[in-house]
Design a protein around this motif. Structure first.
Motif, PDB file in Angstrom:
ATOM      1  N   MET A 101       0.827  -1.194   0.000  1.00 15.13           N
ATOM      2  CA  MET A 101       0.000   0.000   0.000  1.00 15.13           C
ATOM      3  C   MET A 101       0.870   1.256   0.000  1.00 15.13           C
ATOM      4  O   MET A 101       1.885   1.316   0.698  1.00 15.13           O
ATOM      5  N   LEU A 102       0.468   2.243  -0.811  1.00 13.93           N
ATOM      6  CA  LEU A 102       1.152   3.534  -0.794  1.00 13.93           C
ATOM      7  C   LEU A 102       0.972   4.165   0.582  1.00 13.93           C
ATOM      8  O   LEU A 102      -0.040   3.942   1.245  1.00 13.93           O
ATOM      9  N   PRO A 103       1.944   4.976   1.007  1.00 16.35           N
ATOM     10  CA  PRO A 103       1.815   5.604   2.330  1.00 16.35           C
ATOM     11  C   PRO A 103       0.531   6.412   2.501  1.00 16.35           C
ATOM     12  O   PRO A 103      -0.062   6.405   3.578  1.00 16.35           O
ATOM     13  N   SER A 104       0.062   7.076   1.455  1.00 18.36           N
ATOM     14  CA  SER A 104      -1.176   7.850   1.579  1.00 18.36           C
ATOM     15  C   SER A 104      -2.378   6.931   1.791  1.00 18.36           C
ATOM     16  O   SER A 104      -3.281   7.227   2.576  1.00 18.36           O
ATOM     17  N   LYS A 105      -2.393   5.793   1.125  1.00 11.93           N
ATOM     18  CA  LYS A 105      -3.472   4.818   1.312  1.00 11.93           C
ATOM     19  C   LYS A 105      -3.374   4.160   2.682  1.00 11.93           C
ATOM     20  O   LYS A 105      -4.384   3.833   3.298  1.00 11.93           O
ATOM     21  N   GLN A 106      -2.149   3.968   3.160  1.00 11.84           N
ATOM     22  CA  GLN A 106      -1.968   3.385   4.480  1.00 11.84           C
ATOM     23  C   GLN A 106      -2.494   4.333   5.557  1.00 11.84           C
ATOM     24  O   GLN A 106      -3.082   3.890   6.544  1.00 11.84           O
ATOM     25  N   LEU A 107      -2.330   5.631   5.357  1.00 13.74           N
ATOM     26  CA  LEU A 107      -2.885   6.602   6.305  1.00 13.74           C
ATOM     27  C   LEU A 107      -4.407   6.487   6.355  1.00 13.74           C
ATOM     28  O   LEU A 107      -4.999   6.470   7.432  1.00 13.74           O
TER      29      LEU A 107
END
Length: 183
Positions: A101-107
């Motif tokens: 997962m991209l960091p923005s999606k992980q957030l």
């Protein structure tokens, strides 16, 4: 006489219109803006682009990423979370796409998980007057998950903002300045 006056006025209007269509370079636009700001502030501003101090490049993404604790629980430990509708969210994170997962999606994922864990904890506390041993263990498990995820939220936020590809491209020093918009 009217015809000559009309031609003169037409030529004057045409000249004004054509002078407004001149293309300015980005450097000329920056100089013009800097001069206007300097006059208002009554300070001198050096707008030469080559006079700017050297800016160190961003460190590689792997050095900017903050480490996160990987919360691992077995199937038997996770099964009671079905009462909170958390299994789908957990399965999403454990899927092959969830692991990269991209960091923005992980957030976004972490925020949803925190919200659902908090809501589930509140529902269990309201619903259970006489708590059984199983319910107490579930509340304790939810508290533990919430505590860990809330503690790591600043690191997740850091990774989503400062370790993202979008931020990297915004702070890249390899690209030339933006060209003037066609006007």
């Amino acid at each position: 006489m009217h015809g000559a006056l009309r031609h003169c006025a037409l030529l004057l209007c045409l000249g004004v219109l054509l002078s407004a269509c001149g293309q300015s370079s980005p450097e000329a636009m920056l100089d013009n803006y800097s001069d206007r700001v300097a006059r208002v502030l009554q300070e001198s501003i050096d707008s030469r682009l080559d006079a700017a101090p050297a800016i160190a490049p961003l460190p590689p993404r792997r050095q900017r990423l903050l480490p996160l604790t990987d919360l691992r629980q077995g199937l038997i430990e996770v099964l009671p979370l079905r009462h909170c509708n958390l299994l789908g969210l957990i399965a999403q994170r454990n899927s092959s796409l969830g692991k990269v997962m991209l960091p923005s999606k992980q957030l976004v994922y972490e925020m949803r998980l925190l919200s659902q864990v908090r809501d589930c904890r509140a529902q269990l506390a309201q619903r259970l007057n006489a708590r059984t041993d199983t319910d107490a263990k579930l509340i304790q498990q939810l508290d533990s998950i919430y505590r860990l995820k809330a503690q790591e939220l600043p690191a997740v936020l850091w990774n989503a903002i400062y370790a993202s590809r979008e931020m990297e491209s915004n702070f890249s020093i390899g690209a030339p300045p933006a060209a003037a918009a066609p006007g």
